[in-house]
Design a protein around this motif. Structure first.
Motif, mmCIF file in Angstrom:
data_model
loop_
_atom_site.group_PDB
_atom_site.id
_atom_site.type_symbol
_atom_site.label_atom_id
_atom_site.label_comp_id
_atom_site.label_asym_id
_atom_site.label_seq_id
_atom_site.Cartn_x
_atom_site.Cartn_y
_atom_site.Cartn_z
ATOM 1 N N ASP A 273 0.397 -1.221 3.470
ATOM 2 C CA ASP A 273 1.709 -0.499 4.025
ATOM 3 C C ASP A 273 2.083 0.547 2.861
ATOM 4 O O ASP A 273 2.713 1.168 2.704
ATOM 5 C CB ASP A 273 2.565 -1.497 3.803
ATOM 6 C CG ASP A 273 2.710 -1.324 4.527
ATOM 7 O OD1 ASP A 273 2.381 -1.321 5.939
ATOM 8 O OD2 ASP A 273 3.441 -3.191 5.245
ATOM 9 N N LEU A 278 1.187 6.326 5.845
ATOM 10 C CA LEU A 278 1.365 5.108 7.057
ATOM 11 C C LEU A 278 2.998 5.782 6.735
ATOM 12 O O LEU A 278 4.147 5.224 7.131
ATOM 13 C CB LEU A 278 1.248 4.233 7.038
ATOM 14 C CG LEU A 278 -0.026 3.906 7.477
ATOM 15 C CD1 LEU A 278 -0.755 2.264 7.941
ATOM 16 C CD2 LEU A 278 0.115 3.802 9.732
ATOM 17 N N GLU A 397 0.421 3.367 14.723
ATOM 18 C CA GLU A 397 -0.410 1.365 14.499
ATOM 19 C C GLU A 397 -1.756 2.160 14.752
ATOM 20 O O GLU A 397 -2.643 1.704 14.025
ATOM 21 C CB GLU A 397 -0.222 0.996 16.007
ATOM 22 C CG GLU A 397 1.425 0.629 15.848
ATOM 23 C CD GLU A 397 1.593 0.313 17.453
ATOM 24 O OE1 GLU A 397 1.756 0.591 17.869
ATOM 25 O OE2 GLU A 397 3.526 -0.275 16.837
ATOM 26 N N ARG A 400 -3.000 2.211 11.749
ATOM 27 C CA ARG A 400 -3.032 1.448 10.984
ATOM 28 C C ARG A 400 -4.114 0.235 10.708
ATOM 29 O O ARG A 400 -4.467 -0.457 10.547
ATOM 30 C CB ARG A 400 -1.791 0.476 10.913
ATOM 31 C CG ARG A 400 -0.966 -0.687 10.579
ATOM 32 C CD ARG A 400 -0.020 -0.982 10.164
ATOM 33 N NE ARG A 400 0.761 -0.555 9.578
ATOM 34 C CZ ARG A 400 1.838 -0.139 9.760
ATOM 35 N NH1 ARG A 400 2.356 0.441 10.964
ATOM 36 N NH2 ARG A 400 2.685 0.872 8.977
#
Ligand SMILES: Nc1ncnc2c1ncn2[C@@H]1O[C@H](COP(=O)(O)OP(=O)(O)OP(=O)(O)O)[C@@H](O)[C@H]1O
Length: 672
Positions: A273, A278, A397, A400
Motif C-alpha cells: 500500500d 497505488l 486493482e 495491486r
C-alpha cells in the motif's frame, strides 16, 4: 538406545510417540533434542510431563535418572527456585522450555557436555554484550499458521474436474472460490459475480470476455498471491524481529545467514500500500467525487462573480440573426460568453486534476466529467464521473494484483528459509538466555577436583537482591588451608548461616548441571548426590522425631554425598541433638562425604564427635550507630562464634528508657 529404553516409556507411550513423530527413531531423536514444544502437541501431554520425559531420555544416555542427584525435598526446592530464576529471564518460550530440561547429575560426561554448551553460550553472550538482541529475541513468538481469511472479489475457473481436485488438494479453495466451468456461457455467467476471474486450462476461448484473464501459472503466487503473502503479513512483527535479531548476530559475526538481505528487502516491499502510484490511484477513487464537486462549486462562484462585471453590447446583426427565423438569443450569448466559460471551466478542471495529481488520460476524462458547455449553473456529468472512478478502480486493482503476484512469486519459495531461520534463532536463544543470565549475574564456570570438596571465593546467593559476597570452603579445594571435609557452622543469629548454606546448595546444583556458579572462583568435586535438610520448626513430637530420623537414614548408604543441614538440633532436646548430629557427621566423614551443618550446639557436637570435625563461625563485630548488628558474613575458620545474645540485649538497653533500660543494663552486666 531405543525409545522403549527411556524410563517411563511403556508400550503405549512408545506407540503414541512413534505415531506423533512418524517413527520411533524420530521420536527418540526429538526427546534427546529437547523438543518440549513438539511433545506438547500430543494430546494429554502437559509441559511438565514433556520436560520430565526429555529429562529421562537425556539421563538414560548417561545412565542417570533426573531424580537421583537431588535427594531431599528441600534440595529439589532450591533447584526449582534456581530454574524459575533462570527461565524467567529467558527471552523466548523455546529457551524457557529447553532450559527447564537441564538437571543436575553425578555423570561427569553429562556435566561435561552441558558445560561445553554453557561455555559457548557465555562466549556468544559476551560477544553480543551491549547489543539489544534480547529485545528482538523476546519478540520472536511461534509462527502463526495460515489464517482463514479468503479473497472474495476474484475467483478461479477451471475447465476439468481433475484440475479442480488438484487445487482442492492444495487447499487453494480455502483461500479463493474455485469453480468448474464447461462452456463460454458458464464462464460469462461466473464473471458477472466477480471483479476478475482467472481461467485455468485452455479448452475455453475467453478472448471475448475482458473480465476473464487466462492464467499464466497454476501456482498459488499467481492464483491467490494473498495466500502466499498472508503468512508473511500475519507474522509481520515476528519476521521483523527475526530479521533484526539475525542482523545483530551477523554484524557481531556470531552467526551468518545466507539470504537474509533478500528476505529483509522483500519484507519491506510487503507493505504494497505504500507504493506511491497505488496510493495516488486510491486517493482518486476516494476523493474524485468531492474534488469534482468542489471544482464545480468554485466554477459557479467564479462565473457569478465574472458575470456581475460583464456587460454585453449587441450589434444590429446579432439582433437580426437572433430574431430571425430559427434564431436564438441564447446562441448569441453563448458565443459572446464562450471565452469566459472556457477560462473558468479550464481552471476548475485544472483545480480538480492538480488536487488529485491526475495524469494524461485521467485529465482528459475530466473534460467529460466537467463538460465544455456554456450553461449556468455548471454541473458535473455524474455518469461520466462514476465511469471514471470505476475505470481507475479497475486499474488500481490490476496494479495491486500484479505487484502482489510479483512479490508472492519471489516470496513463495522463501517460507522454508523463514522457518529454518525461526528455528535457528529460537535454538540460539536457549544458549543466549543462559549466557546473558550468567553475564548479568557474574557467574563463572567452576573447576573440578578429584577429592570430595566444595569451595568458592566471593559467592553470592542468587535468591538475594544485593548479596554481600561470601567465601567458604570445605574439603581440599586448595582455596584455603582448612581442608576438613566436615564442618559445623556456628554463629550469631541472623548472621547469614542459612543464606550461606543455601548458596552452597546453589553452587553444588549449578555445577552438577554443567552451568556456571555465582562466585568469583569455585572448585568442586562431582558428588553422587545432594542432601539439604532445612531448619525444622520447634521440638518435634515422638512421631515426627521418628519420621525425621528415618529421613536421615538415607545418609547411611554408600556414594560420595554432599550434605547440608540447617540447625538439626531443633528435632529434639539439645543434649540428644548434639549426639545425633555428631554421629551423623562421623558417619559421613568416614564415608568420604562432604558435610556442612549449621548448629548452635557446635561445642557439644565437637565433644561427641570421633572424627576430624571443624568448627567455623560467623562473627558479630558489634552494633552500629542504629543499634543494628555488624556482621562479617564470611565465616572464620576454626572459630566458634557465639550467637551473641548480649548484643541483642545491648541494643534493647540502648533503645529503651527508664526502668526498662535499667533492667536490660543489669542483664547485660551478667555477660561482662
Ligand atoms: N551474604 C548476605 N548478603 C546480604 N544479606 C544477607 C547475607 N546473608 C544473610 N543476609 C540477610 O541476613 C538475614 C539473616 O540471614 P540468615 O537467615 O541466613 O541468618 P542465620 O544466621 O541463618 O540466622 P539464624 O541463626 O537466626 O537462623 C536475612 O535477611 C538475609 O537476607
Amino acid at each position: 538406545m531405543r525409545l522403549i529404553d527411556v524410563p517411563g516409556v511403556g508400550a503405549k507411550l512408545n506407540e503414541r510417540l512413534a505415531a506423533h513423530y512418524g517413527d520411533e527413531d524420530s521420536a527418540l531423536e526429538a526427546l534427546l533434542r529437547g523438543d518440549v514444544a513438539g511433545l506438547q502437541g500430543m494430546r494429554g501431554m502437559s509441559q511438565r510431563q514433556a520436560v520430565a520425559l526429555v529429562q529421562r531420555a537425556r539421563g538414560a544416555v548417561y545412565s542417570v535418572k533426573p531424580t537421583d542427584f537431588l535427594v531431599t525435598e528441600e534440595a529439589v526446592r532450591i533447584y526449582d527456585s534456581l530454574m524459575e530464576l533462570l527461565t524467567s529471564q529467558a527471552h523466548t518460550d523455546r529457551a524457557r522450555e529447553k532450559l527447564a530440561t537441564y538437571f543436575p547429575s553425578s555423570s561427569r560426561n553429562m556435566v561435561d557436555e552441558n558445560r561445553r554448551f554453557a561455555e559457548s553460550a557465555i562466549t556468544s553472550a559476551s560477544l553480543l554484550a551491549g547489543c539489544d538482541l534480547s529485545v528482538h529475541l523476546s519478540r520472536i513468538k511461534p509462527l502463526r499458521k495460515e489464517a482463514a481469511a479468503r479473497v472474495r472479489n476474484r475467483a478461479v475457473a477451471v475447465d476439468s474436474p481433475s484440475a479442480i481436485r488438484a487445487l482442492k488438494e492444495r487447499g487453494v479453495d480455502r483461500a479463493i472460490d474455485v469453480h468448474l466451468v464447461e462452456s463460454l456461457r458458464e464462464l460469462r455467467d461466473l464473471a458477472q459475480g466477480y471483479d476478475r476471474v482467472t481461467l485455468l486450462g485452455g479448452s475455453i476461448d475467453s478472448f471475448a470476455l475482458p473480465e476473464i484473464e487466462e492464467a499464466e501459472s497454476d501456482e498459488d503466487w499467481y492464483l491467490v498471491p494473498e495466500r502466499v503473502l498472508r503468512r508473511y503479513q500475519e507474522n509481520g512483527p515476528i519476521l521483523e524481529a527475526m530479521v533484526e535479531a539475525a542482523e545483530v548476530l551477523a554484524e557481531s559475526k556470531v552467526a551468518s545467514f545466507e539470504g537474509l538481505d533478500d528476505l529483509s528487502e522483500r519484507l519491506a516491499r510487503l507493505k504494497v500500500d505504500e507504493d506511491p502510484e497505488l496510493l495516488r490511484l486510491d486517493r482518486i477513487i476516494a476523493e474524485a467525487e468531492g474534488r469534482v464537486a468542489e471544482a464545480v462549486g468554485w466554477g459557479n462562484a467564479e462565473l457569478k462573480k465574472r458575470m456581475e462585471r460583464f456587460s454585453l453590447t449587441l450589434a444590429g446583426d446579432d439582433l437580426l440573426s437572433a430574431l430571425g427565423r430559427g434564431g436564438d438569443l441564447r446562441d448569441v450569448f453563448k458565443s459572446r460568453m464562450g471565452e469566459t466559460f472556457n477560462e473558468v471551466l479550464k481552471e476548475a478542471r485544472d483545480m480538480a486534476s492538480t488536487d488529485l495529481e491526475m495524469k494524461g488520460a485521467e485529465r482528459a476524462s475530466l473534460e467529460e466529467i466537467i463538460p465544455q458547455e456554456v450553461r449556468y449553473p455548471l454541473e458535473e456529468d455524474r455518469e461520466a464521473l462514476i465511469r471514471f472512478v470505476q475505470e481507475v478502480r479497475k486499474r488500481a486493482e490490476a496494479k495491486r494484483l500484479n505487484s502482489l503476484r510479483d512479490l508472492a512469486r519471489e516470496l513463495a519459495g522463501r517460507w522454508s528459509f523463514v522457518e529454518a531461520l525461526h528455528e535457528e534463532l529460537l535454538e540460539f536463544d536457549v544458549g543466549y538466555s543462559l549466557g546473558t543470565f550468567a553475564l548479568e549475574r557474574g557467574l563463572l564456570m567452576p573447576t573440578f577436583a578429584e577429592e570430595g570438596c566444595v569451595g568458592f571465593i566471593e559467592g553470592r546467593n542468587l535468591f538475594l537482591q544485593d548479596p554481600e559476597p561470601v567465601s567458604y570452603s570445605v574439603g581440599p579445594t586448595g582455596l584455603v588451608e582448612a581442608e576438613e571435609r566436615t564442618a559445623i557452622l556456628s554463629g550469631v543469629n541472623s548472621g547469614g548461616k542459612t543464606t550461606l548454606l543455601e548458596l552452597v546448595a546453589q553452587v553444588v546444583i549449578l555445577a552438577h548441571m554443567g552451568f556456571p556458579v555465582p562466585a568469583a572462583a569455585c572448585r568442586i568435586t562431582i558428588f553422587d548426590s545432594l542432601y539439604y535438610f532445612g531448619k525444622s520448626r520447634g521440638t518435634l513430637g515422638a512421631g515426627a522425631f521418628e519420621a525425621t530420623m528415618r529421613k536421615f537414614s538415607v545418609l547411611a548408604g554408600g556414594g560420595r554425598k554432599i550434605v547440608l543441614a540447617d540447625e538439626l538440633e531443633a528435632i529434639t532436646e539439645p543434649g540428644a541433638s548434639a549426639k545425633i548430629i555428631a554421629s551423623l557427621l562421623d558417619e559421613l566423614s568416614r564415608g568420604g562425604s562432604v558435610a556442612i551443618f549449621v548448629s548452635h550446639l557446635a561445642e557439644d557436637v565437637a565433644r561427641f564427635s570421633e572424627e576430624d570435625l571443624r568448627i567455623d563461625g560467623i562473627d558479630a563485630l558489634g552494633l552500629d550507630e542504629d543499634g543494628e548488628l555488624i556482621v562479617d558474613r564470611t565465616p572464620v575458620y576454626y572459630r566458634l562464634a557465639k550467637s551473641t545474645p548480649e548484643l541483642i540485649i545491648e541494643r534493647l538497653a540502648r533503645t529503651s528508657e527508664g526502668e526498662e533500660r535499667e533492667f536490660y543494663s543489669r542483664l547485660l552486666s551478667k555477660f561482662r
